[in-house]
Design a protein around this motif. Structure first.
Motif, PDB file in Angstrom:
ATOM      1  N   VAL A   1      52.675 -47.415   9.740  1.00 29.28           N
ATOM      2  CA  VAL A   1      52.123 -46.147   9.272  1.00 29.28           C
ATOM      3  C   VAL A   1      51.005 -45.715  10.207  1.00 29.28           C
ATOM      4  O   VAL A   1      50.146 -46.508  10.585  1.00 29.28           O
ATOM      5  CB  VAL A   1      51.582 -46.296   7.828  1.00 29.28           C
ATOM      6  N   ARG A   2      51.025 -44.464  10.563  1.00 32.48           N
ATOM      7  CA  ARG A   2      49.982 -43.904  11.432  1.00 32.48           C
ATOM      8  C   ARG A   2      48.731 -43.692  10.586  1.00 32.48           C
ATOM      9  O   ARG A   2      48.733 -42.928   9.622  1.00 32.48           O
ATOM     10  CB  ARG A   2      50.472 -42.590  12.017  1.00 32.48           C
ATOM     11  N   THR A   3      47.665 -44.404  10.931  1.00 36.08           N
ATOM     12  CA  THR A   3      46.399 -44.292  10.195  1.00 36.08           C
ATOM     13  C   THR A   3      45.294 -43.878  11.155  1.00 36.08           C
ATOM     14  O   THR A   3      45.531 -43.643  12.330  1.00 36.08           O
ATOM     15  CB  THR A   3      46.007 -45.645   9.561  1.00 36.08           C
ATOM     16  N   GLN A   4      44.098 -43.850  10.647  1.00 35.80           N
ATOM     17  CA  GLN A   4      42.937 -43.495  11.458  1.00 35.80           C
ATOM     18  C   GLN A   4      42.153 -44.735  11.884  1.00 35.80           C
ATOM     19  O   GLN A   4      41.027 -44.629  12.353  1.00 35.80           O
ATOM     20  CB  GLN A   4      42.036 -42.544  10.666  1.00 35.80           C
ATOM     21  N   LEU A   5      42.747 -45.921  11.744  1.00 39.77           N
ATOM     22  CA  LEU A   5      42.034 -47.159  12.045  1.00 39.77           C
ATOM     23  C   LEU A   5      41.608 -47.262  13.503  1.00 39.77           C
ATOM     24  O   LEU A   5      40.587 -47.861  13.815  1.00 39.77           O
ATOM     25  CB  LEU A   5      42.892 -48.371  11.675  1.00 39.77           C
ATOM     26  N   LEU A   6      42.382 -46.688  14.400  1.00 39.26           N
ATOM     27  CA  LEU A   6      42.067 -46.820  15.823  1.00 39.26           C
ATOM     28  C   LEU A   6      41.344 -45.607  16.397  1.00 39.26           C
ATOM     29  O   LEU A   6      41.124 -45.532  17.600  1.00 39.26           O
ATOM     30  CB  LEU A   6      43.357 -47.077  16.621  1.00 39.26           C
TER      31      LEU A   6
ATOM     32  N   PHE B   1      44.168 -46.012  28.776  1.00 37.92           N
ATOM     33  CA  PHE B   1      45.513 -45.484  28.985  1.00 37.92           C
ATOM     34  C   PHE B   1      46.501 -46.037  27.974  1.00 37.92           C
ATOM     35  O   PHE B   1      47.308 -45.301  27.405  1.00 37.92           O
ATOM     36  CB  PHE B   1      45.984 -45.784  30.419  1.00 37.92           C
ATOM     37  N   ARG B   2      46.438 -47.359  27.725  1.00 38.96           N
ATOM     38  CA  ARG B   2      47.373 -47.975  26.771  1.00 38.96           C
ATOM     39  C   ARG B   2      47.202 -47.384  25.380  1.00 38.96           C
ATOM     40  O   ARG B   2      48.174 -47.131  24.672  1.00 38.96           O
ATOM     41  CB  ARG B   2      47.191 -49.489  26.721  1.00 38.96           C
ATOM     42  N   ALA B   3      45.970 -47.167  24.970  1.00 36.46           N
ATOM     43  CA  ALA B   3      45.707 -46.608  23.645  1.00 36.46           C
ATOM     44  C   ALA B   3      46.260 -45.189  23.539  1.00 36.46           C
ATOM     45  O   ALA B   3      46.809 -44.805  22.503  1.00 36.46           O
ATOM     46  CB  ALA B   3      44.217 -46.620  23.351  1.00 36.46           C
ATOM     47  N   LYS B   4      46.139 -44.424  24.618  1.00 37.31           N
ATOM     48  CA  LYS B   4      46.649 -43.049  24.598  1.00 37.31           C
ATOM     49  C   LYS B   4      48.174 -43.021  24.540  1.00 37.31           C
ATOM     50  O   LYS B   4      48.762 -42.204  23.841  1.00 37.31           O
ATOM     51  CB  LYS B   4      46.120 -42.279  25.803  1.00 37.31           C
ATOM     52  N   VAL B   5      48.817 -43.943  25.252  1.00 37.22           N
ATOM     53  CA  VAL B   5      50.278 -44.034  25.198  1.00 37.22           C
ATOM     54  C   VAL B   5      50.714 -44.447  23.798  1.00 37.22           C
ATOM     55  O   VAL B   5      51.635 -43.863  23.220  1.00 37.22           O
ATOM     56  CB  VAL B   5      50.815 -45.023  26.267  1.00 37.22           C
ATOM     57  N   PHE B   6      50.043 -45.455  23.235  1.00 37.31           N
ATOM     58  CA  PHE B   6      50.357 -45.905  21.877  1.00 37.31           C
ATOM     59  C   PHE B   6      50.183 -44.766  20.884  1.00 37.31           C
ATOM     60  O   PHE B   6      51.023 -44.544  20.010  1.00 37.31           O
ATOM     61  CB  PHE B   6      49.470 -47.095  21.494  1.00 37.31           C
ATOM     62  N   ASP B   7      49.103 -44.019  21.011  1.00 39.17           N
ATOM     63  CA  ASP B   7      48.832 -42.906  20.110  1.00 39.17           C
ATOM     64  C   ASP B   7      49.935 -41.852  20.209  1.00 39.17           C
ATOM     65  O   ASP B   7      50.423 -41.350  19.201  1.00 39.17           O
ATOM     66  CB  ASP B   7      47.469 -42.295  20.428  1.00 39.17           C
ATOM     67  N   PHE B   8      50.347 -41.545  21.428  1.00 38.53           N
ATOM     68  CA  PHE B   8      51.400 -40.555  21.640  1.00 38.53           C
ATOM     69  C   PHE B   8      52.715 -41.011  21.005  1.00 38.53           C
ATOM     70  O   PHE B   8      53.365 -40.266  20.285  1.00 38.53           O
ATOM     71  CB  PHE B   8      51.589 -40.306  23.137  1.00 38.53           C
TER      72      PHE B   8
END
Length: 104
Positions: free
Chosen positions: A5-10, A17-24
């Motif tokens: 589930v997409r949450t606001q935890l992160l 860069f990895r976080a932005k790819v994961f978010d996308f």
């Protein structure tokens, strides 16, 4: 289980860069709060839900909550969840972490 589930935890994590790819990618693959809550709501409120059964997302990729409006379904729990020794260890660890004993 809710699936992924997409949450606001992160939201406040390091945005490399990895976080932005994961978010996308998670924006398209992960379920919403609504889809994540469906299995729990089904298990506790649906007349056809069986006591003690395990419910989770169904659909093309069940883990990722891509239910596309379909209902949660009955799933087989992980074999570790059915191992009484592992359940006891988890219970004892949980009590130790919260520094509280619970009588069942």
């Amino acid at each position: 289980h809710p699936g992924a589930v997409r949450t606001q935890l992160l939201d406040n994590a390091v945005q490399d860069f990895r976080a932005k790819v994961f978010d996308f990618l998670s924006a398209y693959a992960f379920g919403s709060f609504e889809t994540g809550s469906r299995p729990a709501l089904f298990a506790c409120a649906a007349p056809e839900a069986e006591p003690g059964a395990f419910y989770g997302p169904t659909g093309p990729i069940p883990l990722l909550s891509l239910m596309n409006g379909s209902h949660p379904g009955k799933l087989a729990p992980n074999k570790i969840a059915l191992d009484s020794d592992e359940c006891r260890k988890l219970w004892e660890l949980s009590e130790a972490l919260v520094k509280e004993k619970f009588e069942v």
